[in-house]
Design a protein around this motif. Structure first.
Motif: not given
Length: 266
Positions: A162-185
């Motif tokens: 549905k959506a690809v969130f492209s992050l400048e800072d790689r480490s933000v992926q983990y927070a996004a996944l743990e918080s449920g903001y995204v379904d996967a990394i």
């Protein structure tokens, strides 16, 4: 429809460090080669003293020392890496950099290691396999192979998300996944494993891997110094004399599987 969303976040997540004890100190009397990289544990990161260290840092220092140079790392905007090396602002790019699909973009040294690009979800997610990502959201670092794979879907094995969130800072992926903001990394397996060890995250890898890639050191195609070829030979020597295995084993479990570069392309 898929969308590429660039997120610029002011708050960075602290990156854990492993001890790089026993590393050879650089010889400051040698001419310097400036290496561009970004923070990517366990390959490149800052230790508790604020010094740059990591698997790739140790490999670079030893390889370039043998070649008669001192390796100096500098943090770069990863999205500008090609422009920086082509402009001569850095001598090369070194930091768990996948060669696959970029063979013609740079003059390469390597591959010197194997890395698997994987997808991770929270432990109790209902997503069990790669195909279950259809219609879901995923976070990736901008300009990386996972971003390319999910945006272009070169094979039917990559589902339409549905959506690809492209992050400048790689480490933000983990927070996004743990918080449920995204379904996967999606990222290099070793980097996700390192984060889980450092921060106690409970992620689960999906099978199969997105990509098994060779990682190498990238020089500009305009570089005529012959450094890429010389570095390839030096890294091969380090593999044969056991130096590479000794360094990699300090950072990654079962290091032998990451050094099987002869299996690539099979």
């Amino acid at each position: 429809m898929k969308r590429r969303v660039i997120l610029v976040l002011a708050c960075l997540i602290a990156v854990g460090a492993l001890c790089g004890c026993g590393a050879r100190q650089p010889d400051t009397s040698l001419p310097k080669l400036l290496i561009g990289s970004d923070t990517y544990p366990p390959y490149v990161y800052m230790d508790d003293n604020g010094d740059i260290t990591g698997l790739d840092v140790e490999l670079a220092r030893e390889a370039f020392r043998r070649m008669g140079y001192e390796a100096e790392f500098t943090s770069i905007d990863w999205e500008r890496k090609k422009a920086l090396v082509d402009a001569g602002e850095i001598d090369c790019i070194w930091g768990c950099f996948s060669m696959n699909g970029r063979e013609e973009d740079y003059r390469w040294a390597g591959p010197y290691m194997v890395s698997r690009q994987v997808v991770a979800v929270n432990r109790h997610s209902d997503i069990q396999a790669i195909e279950d990502l259809a219609g879901r959201s995923i976070a990736v670092q901008a300009t990386t192979k996972p971003e390319e794979l999910f945006l272009t879907r070169p094979t039917d094995d990559i589902p339409e998300v549905k959506a690809v969130f492209s992050l400048e800072d790689r480490s933000v992926q983990y927070a996004a996944l743990e918080s449920g903001y995204v379904d996967a990394i999606a990222a290099h397996e070793e980097a996700i494993t390192q984060y889980m060890e450092d921060y106690g995250a409970d992620f689960r890898f999906l099978a199969p891997p997105l990509l098994t890639a060779g990682i190498g050191v990238a020089f500009s195609n305009n570089d005529t110094r012959g450094l890429a070829g010389e570095l390839t030979k030096t890294l091969a020597e380090m593999r044969q004399d056991g130096t590479m295995l000794a360094i990699v084993s300090k950072y990654i479990e079962h290091p032998e599987s990451y050094l099987e570069v002869e299996t690539l392309g099979r």
